[in-house]
Design an enzyme around this catalytic site. Structure first.
Site, mmCIF file in Angstrom:
data_model
loop_
_atom_site.group_PDB
_atom_site.id
_atom_site.type_symbol
_atom_site.label_atom_id
_atom_site.label_comp_id
_atom_site.label_asym_id
_atom_site.label_seq_id
_atom_site.Cartn_x
_atom_site.Cartn_y
_atom_site.Cartn_z
ATOM 1 N N ASN A 107 0.972 -1.059 0.030
ATOM 2 C CA ASN A 107 -0.092 0.017 0.100
ATOM 3 C C ASN A 107 1.042 1.210 0.258
ATOM 4 O O ASN A 107 2.020 1.234 0.440
ATOM 5 C CB ASN A 107 -0.848 0.048 1.278
ATOM 6 C CG ASN A 107 -1.872 1.038 1.264
ATOM 7 O OD1 ASN A 107 -2.552 1.643 0.147
ATOM 8 N ND2 ASN A 107 -2.128 1.639 2.345
ATOM 9 N N HIS A 109 0.915 5.479 1.342
ATOM 10 C CA HIS A 109 -0.134 6.247 2.177
ATOM 11 C C HIS A 109 0.707 7.710 2.255
ATOM 12 O O HIS A 109 1.934 7.571 2.297
ATOM 13 C CB HIS A 109 0.027 5.569 3.635
ATOM 14 C CG HIS A 109 -1.049 6.623 4.576
ATOM 15 N ND1 HIS A 109 -2.183 6.467 4.457
ATOM 16 C CD2 HIS A 109 -0.512 7.334 5.541
ATOM 17 C CE1 HIS A 109 -2.701 7.253 5.497
ATOM 18 N NE2 HIS A 109 -1.696 7.984 6.096
HETATM 19 C C1 GRF Z 1 -2.013 8.857 -3.141
HETATM 20 O O1 GRF Z 1 -1.889 9.812 -2.544
HETATM 21 C C2 GRF Z 1 -1.788 7.685 -2.023
HETATM 22 O O2 GRF Z 1 -0.674 7.866 -1.262
HETATM 23 C C3 GRF Z 1 -3.143 7.575 -1.550
HETATM 24 O O3 GRF Z 1 -3.891 7.610 -2.700
HETATM 25 C C4 GRF Z 1 -3.621 8.638 -3.532
HETATM 26 C C5 GRF Z 1 -3.819 7.782 -4.900
HETATM 27 O O4 GRF Z 1 -3.744 9.076 -5.955
HETATM 28 N N1 GRF Z 1 -3.281 6.100 -0.892
HETATM 29 P P1 GRF Z 1 -4.107 8.791 -7.235
HETATM 30 O O5 GRF Z 1 -5.452 8.229 -7.035
HETATM 31 O O6 GRF Z 1 -3.196 7.826 -7.855
HETATM 32 O O7 GRF Z 1 -4.050 9.921 -7.907
#
Ligand code: GRF
Length: 189
Positions: A107, A109
């Site tokens: 994951n 974050h």
């Molecule tokens: C990212 O900031 C990630 O850390 C979080 O969700 C966001 C995803 O961005 N879990 P995107 O949908 O790929 O633009």
């Protein structure tokens, strides 16, 4: 002579999919994109010619987390997926997922974990007034935004930052770091 088997990679998305987009642009060998709802991430994958599936979920008290997790495992297994990359995926799986995939599910974050877990990490960091936040890539476990850290990178918070400006600067880092990290992980699974 022994030939090295190509590992099969799945990316899980729920939203904008800009991290997935960066992975596609950087030619990560993505075999499958799975979403828990209709989203831009799925459109991006389809445009790139990647196989996709949407496994719609319900929200609220009726949501059967265990059943949904089992269904997801079934889909991933039927496609012989070796490595599962969550990139902006918003469903929290039941523990059976992590028993099944172990250190083959990751994951990302948008904070320097263990600080600012949860759905509002960017807003929370800004409101707390920290001067540095960032991003964390970790193995996913049955505890939310927990699990062994694989990679981290700091992003400074500027005086005039809003949630939008800060999150976009974090995502700029994430698009590079997640792609690099997944490429390394693919060699080890
Ligand atoms: C990212 O900031 C990630 O850390 C979080 O969700 C966001 C995803 O961005 N879990 P995107 O949908 O790929 O633009």
């Amino acid at each position: 002579m022994e030939t090295k088997q190509m590992k099969k990679l799945a990316v899980l998305v729920s939203g904008v999919g800009s991290l997935l987009e960066a992975m596609i642009r950087d030619n990560l060998p993505i075999d499958f994109v799975l979403a828990d709802r209709s989203c831009r991430g799925i459109d991006i994958a389809q445009t790139a010619g990647i196989e996709t599936e949407i496994l719609p979920r319900t929200f609220g008290k009726t949501f059967d987390r265990y059943g949904y997790t089992l269904e997801t495992i079934k889909v991933l297994k039927s496609r012989h997926i070796d490595l599962v990359i969550m990139a902006g995926y918003m469903t929290f799986f039941a523990p059976v997922m992590f028993k099944h995939f172990g250190k083959r599910i990751t994951n990302i974050h948008p904070s320097l974990l263990p600080a600012f877990k949860g759905d509002h990490a960017v807003r929370d960091a800004l409101e707390f007034g920290v001067k540095i936040t960032g991003t964390t890539i970790h193995y996913a476990t049955e505890e939310l935004d927990n699990g062994p850290i694989i990679a981290q990178e700091a992003v400074p918070i500027l005086d005039n930052d809003t949630v939008e400006t800060l999150w976009e600067r974090i995502k700029v880092v994430e698009r590079r770091l997640y792609t690099e990290t997944v490429r390394k992980l693919l060699k080890d699974v």
